[in-house]
Scaffold this active site. Sequence first.
Site, PDB file in Angstrom:
ATOM      1  CG  ASP A 195      -6.883  -1.181  -4.564  1.00 21.53           C
ATOM      2  OD1 ASP A 195      -7.428  -0.139  -4.171  1.00 21.53           O
ATOM      3  OD2 ASP A 195      -5.664  -1.403  -4.476  1.00 21.53           O
ATOM      4  CB  SER A 237      -0.962  -0.043   1.189  1.00 21.90           C
ATOM      5  OG  SER A 237      -1.946   0.957   1.081  1.00 21.90           O
ATOM      6  CG  HIS A 291      -5.939  -1.475  -0.647  1.00 22.61           C
ATOM      7  ND1 HIS A 291      -5.192  -1.029  -1.719  1.00 22.61           N
ATOM      8  CD2 HIS A 291      -5.307  -1.030   0.455  1.00 22.61           C
ATOM      9  CE1 HIS A 291      -4.163  -0.331  -1.262  1.00 22.61           C
ATOM     10  NE2 HIS A 291      -4.203  -0.330   0.054  1.00 22.61           N
TER      11      HIS A 291
END
Length: 435
Positions: free
Chosen positions: A367, A264, A397
């Site tokens: 995502d 991320s 995600h």
Amino acid sequence: MPSVAVKLYSVFFKFLLKQRLQNRIQSNPQQPDPFGITSRPDESVANSNPSFSDGVATKDIHIDPFTSLSIRIFLPDSALSKPDSKPNTNPNLGDSDLHVLRRNSYGFSGDVESRGEEESSRRNSIGEGLSSYKGYSPAMDNRRKKLPVMLQFHGGGWVSGSNDSVANDFFCRRIARLCDVIVVAVGYRLAPENRYPAAFEDGMKVLSWLAKQANLAECSKSMGVKKLDAHNRHIVDTFGGASMVEPWLAAHGNLSRCVLLGVSCGANIADYVARKAVEAGKHLDPVKVVAQVLMYPFFVGSVPTRSEIKLANSYFYDKAMCMLAWKLFLPEEEFSLDHPAANPLVPGRGPPLKSMPPTMTVVAEHDWMRDRAIAYSEELRKVNVDAPVLEYKDAVHEFATLDILLKTPQAQVCAEDIAIWVKKYISLRGHEFSY
């Protein structure tokens, strides 16, 4: 579609995250805290454990006296085997499993047949090494296997997460075992106490620290040091200061084969560190970044992509909350969705893409940030950088790094796929696997 459990947990997660972000905004410190913090008190953490209870030993090190920057080292017990032992190319994958990876237009699809569970008894060949291991002071000789080092940057939207969280600890242990690497998880400083570029600078500090460690270990060899004592072994460096040799890295680490892995927002840090490593060149010797893995990177931009429009209210990190996170991370006077930290494709962001190391990108079907990550990978491939994309169906995600909570079948598959690709660049024998 994601499972009902994932959907329910996503609702709960987003509710808590929104509250935390709003609290951070309301309590936004006017003056930055140079020392900073690397974890939040409301997050569960896993204690370090220098024994090999599950095949991986861990320990924490605070590496910067002026900030809260720290690392957690994950040492797999395969490091205790002798170097002439037959390399374990992938402990969880047999030859019959390799055919199930399927190509798609970006690289390889994560829609993969189910594979077996992790083997609990796959390290019976360690023998006397485990019983004679001293925990914090391994023997520094040529009888131990040298493993590549993977530098890992956790996610959390800049404002949360930590290198010692329960979820990150679980994920790093899995990666250490599957990739057969020493994982160094970075505890970088969080926002808003420390805004950009603090987290990016911390990433580069750790890479420089690894280079220093490699040189100190080499010095200790030339001085005839047979064993490292973690409590009192110091070497005077070229700057005149006393520095401690980290025994696990000195005895078991091969920093000429270093991989970056970012999750991320940690993927943004990894990409920054990769760029700086390219610019530094031989100044980082003997550390060499041979590849990087970007897992659902936190890339954004002022011109929205299709996924940013269609999936704006997606699971876990939706677009509205990510914008709050970026406002907490970027200095107010620098806030822009085309900031070099946010958009990897803005003009003038050096070095040239053709100089970048091989880059694998992991994206999830649900995502909203997926399209920009794919676009970045496409630009890398245009200049002949090995840059496959692994897209996982029905995934969200953080699906692979929150597996201790989500328990999705794609998480184990993703870790195995990463291991297969990474071993192309860290293997001593060359490219075991070729696509």
